[in-house]
Design a protein around this motif. Structure first.
Motif, PDB file in Angstrom:
ATOM      1  N   ILE A 182       0.865  -1.180   0.000  1.00 38.07           N
ATOM      2  CA  ILE A 182       0.000   0.000   0.000  1.00 38.07           C
ATOM      3  C   ILE A 182       0.898   1.226   0.000  1.00 38.07           C
ATOM      4  O   ILE A 182       1.746   1.385   0.867  1.00 38.07           O
ATOM      5  N   HIS A 183       0.711   2.083  -0.992  1.00 37.37           N
ATOM      6  CA  HIS A 183       1.574   3.251  -1.171  1.00 37.37           C
ATOM      7  C   HIS A 183       0.737   4.516  -1.102  1.00 37.37           C
ATOM      8  O   HIS A 183      -0.369   4.575  -1.637  1.00 37.37           O
ATOM      9  N   CYS A 184       1.244   5.543  -0.424  1.00 35.33           N
ATOM     10  CA  CYS A 184       0.592   6.852  -0.456  1.00 35.33           C
ATOM     11  C   CYS A 184       1.665   7.929  -0.386  1.00 35.33           C
ATOM     12  O   CYS A 184       2.652   7.790   0.322  1.00 35.33           O
ATOM     13  N   ARG A 185       1.453   8.981  -1.141  1.00 31.46           N
ATOM     14  CA  ARG A 185       2.472  10.027  -1.268  1.00 31.46           C
ATOM     15  C   ARG A 185       1.811  11.396  -1.255  1.00 31.46           C
ATOM     16  O   ARG A 185       0.817  11.629  -1.929  1.00 31.46           O
ATOM     17  N   TYR A 186       2.357  12.282  -0.458  1.00 36.82           N
ATOM     18  CA  TYR A 186       1.884  13.663  -0.391  1.00 36.82           C
ATOM     19  C   TYR A 186       0.395  13.763  -0.107  1.00 36.82           C
ATOM     20  O   TYR A 186      -0.347  14.442  -0.809  1.00 36.82           O
ATOM     21  N   MET A 187      -0.029  13.120   0.983  1.00 39.52           N
ATOM     22  CA  MET A 187      -1.443  13.143   1.339  1.00 39.52           C
ATOM     23  C   MET A 187      -1.747  14.150   2.444  1.00 39.52           C
ATOM     24  O   MET A 187      -2.819  14.116   3.043  1.00 39.52           O
ATOM     25  N   PHE A 188      -0.787  15.061   2.733  1.00 36.17           N
ATOM     26  CA  PHE A 188      -1.098  16.045   3.759  1.00 36.17           C
ATOM     27  C   PHE A 188      -2.126  17.043   3.231  1.00 36.17           C
ATOM     28  O   PHE A 188      -2.239  17.305   2.050  1.00 36.17           O
ATOM     29  N   GLY A 189      -2.947  17.550   4.145  1.00 33.54           N
ATOM     30  CA  GLY A 189      -4.037  18.418   3.743  1.00 33.54           C
ATOM     31  C   GLY A 189      -5.205  17.676   3.141  1.00 33.54           C
ATOM     32  O   GLY A 189      -6.190  18.280   2.731  1.00 33.54           O
ATOM     33  N   VAL A 190      -5.115  16.336   3.090  1.00 30.45           N
ATOM     34  CA  VAL A 190      -6.161  15.491   2.521  1.00 30.45           C
ATOM     35  C   VAL A 190      -6.731  14.557   3.588  1.00 30.45           C
ATOM     36  O   VAL A 190      -7.944  14.438   3.750  1.00 30.45           O
ATOM     37  N   VAL A 191      -5.853  13.894   4.313  1.00 30.91           N
ATOM     38  CA  VAL A 191      -6.259  12.903   5.309  1.00 30.91           C
ATOM     39  C   VAL A 191      -6.802  13.603   6.560  1.00 30.91           C
ATOM     40  O   VAL A 191      -6.172  14.507   7.104  1.00 30.91           O
ATOM     41  N   THR A 192      -7.961  13.166   7.005  1.00 28.58           N
ATOM     42  CA  THR A 192      -8.560  13.752   8.210  1.00 28.58           C
ATOM     43  C   THR A 192      -8.057  13.086   9.478  1.00 28.58           C
ATOM     44  O   THR A 192      -8.037  13.708  10.537  1.00 28.58           O
ATOM     45  N   ASP A 193      -7.639  11.834   9.412  1.00 32.47           N
ATOM     46  CA  ASP A 193      -7.173  11.098  10.593  1.00 32.47           C
ATOM     47  C   ASP A 193      -6.088  10.126  10.158  1.00 32.47           C
ATOM     48  O   ASP A 193      -6.381   9.071   9.595  1.00 32.47           O
TER      49      ASP A 193
END
Length: 356
Positions: free
Chosen positions: A176-187
């Motif tokens: 599972i990969h995620c990149r630059y998700m700041f300002g998107v994820v609530t928790d």
């Protein structure tokens, strides 16, 4: 997501924000006009969250288009052609930042069967990963359909909001990969809880983010500079939206993975200059690409946060952008920031009892 009320003068002063009028004190050369172009709609094959078809009815904010506001699914980034170009530059920039690689997790190619990229954006990471792992099924998820139609046969895109409950079964993914998700994820703790549940035993999760703060070791990033104010605006805006940009600062990747139960957690730190001032060739390359990424669609990046969340006018934010561009291209300003990749493994049954 309900649009937050702009920061009051008192709230702005508390976090050290200069008023928008500050940036109009010094005239700057005019920038060349950018052609925003039209929105581009890619191809999604399915939806794991059954999002409404009104997802295609984009909002227009100060001339830029955005994902339609449905429930908690929202984005501060535009989804028009100009911003798609910036995201493509960003994909290459992020690869350069971590050593010209797509990922850092110790994956075994013959064992990777199912992969998901959360918040895939244009889908470039998914396409490149699918090429590198032709025997794996690679999925990219996002709330807005801006991915291309022509893709490798082993990849697909799905409409999904990562802040909702993930509908994939337990033990689905090898990576599972995620990149630059700041300002998107609530928790962020919930994000990694869901990543843990849907990872296979032995599967890996990897996250990359950067710190918004521009620093300098020689004092060339001045207190009243546009670079210094950059992080203050973003961080205040993120707190206002309830979707923090302080992921790096609060070490939320590592904390979230630990709480979820991942083991073999590895943290990789990166030093990234801004611009081409650094004497080291590799670091100068990183700085050049990062500057290019910001400049490709600087107005698009700041439009929602500065104008909608913080309450600036488009004219005020445009003047600020000119100041920032001037500083980005000043070789006498030795600015840099930090970034971090964190990856961890879901233990096999029995390992959890023996781990600390």
């Amino acid at each position: 997501m309900t649009t937050p009320q702009p920061l009051t003068t008192e709230e702005a002063a508390e976090v050290g924000l200069l008023p928008a009028s500050h940036w109009q004190q010094e005239p700057l050369p005019e920038d060349e006009d950018d052609d925003d172009g039209a929105s581009t709609i890619g191809s999604f094959v399915s939806s794991t969250a059954s999002l409404s078809e009104s997802i295609f009815k984009y909002r227009t904010i100060h001339g830029r288009t955005y994902h339609s506001e449905i429930g908690n699914a929202d984005s501060w980034e535009p989804n028009d052609a100009a911003h798609i170009d910036a995201l493509e530059v960003g994909h290459h920039t992020c690869m350069i930042a971590i050593g010209h690689k797509l990922y850092l997790s110790p994956l075994e190619k013959d064992k990777v069967q199912t992969v998901v990229d959360i918040g895939t954006g244009t889908g470039s990471w998914v396409i490149d990963f699918a090429d590198e792992f032709p025997n794996a099924e690679v999925i990219g998820t996002d709330i807005t359909p801006i991915q291309p139609s022509w893709v490798p046969p082993n990849c697909k895109f799905e409409l999904d909001d990562c802040n909702g409950e993930w509908t994939w079964p337990d033990n689905t993914f090898d990576f599972i990969h995620c990149r630059y998700m700041f300002g998107v994820v609530t928790d962020w703790y919930d994000l990694f809880r869901q990543a843990y549940r849907t990872s296979k035993p032995g599967g890996w999760v990897e996250s990359f983010v950067s710190c918004s703060t521009f620093m300098s070791d020689d004092g060339t990033v001045k207190e009243d500079s546009a670079m210094n104010q950059w992080a203050k605006v973003w961080n205040a805006g993120g707190e206002k939206m309830g979707r923090t940009f302080l992921v790096y600062d609060h070490d939320l990747q590592q904390k979230g993975m630990k709480k979820a139960g991942f083991v073999d957690i590895t943290v990789k730190e990166f030093y990234i200059p801004v611009g081409v001032w650094h004497k080291d060739k590799e670091l100068a390359e990183k700085g050049l690409w990062w500057k290019m990424w910001m400049e490709t669609d600087l107005e698009g990046y700041i439009n929602y946060i500065y104008n909608v969340v913080m309450g600036w006018t488009p004219e005020e934010s445009a003047v600020y952008a000119k100041h920032l561009r001037k500083e980005l291209n000043d070789p006498n300003i030795h600015a840099y920031f930090k970034a971090r990749t964190v990856y961890g493994r879901k233990p096999h049954p029995g390992e959890v009892l023996n781990s600390n």
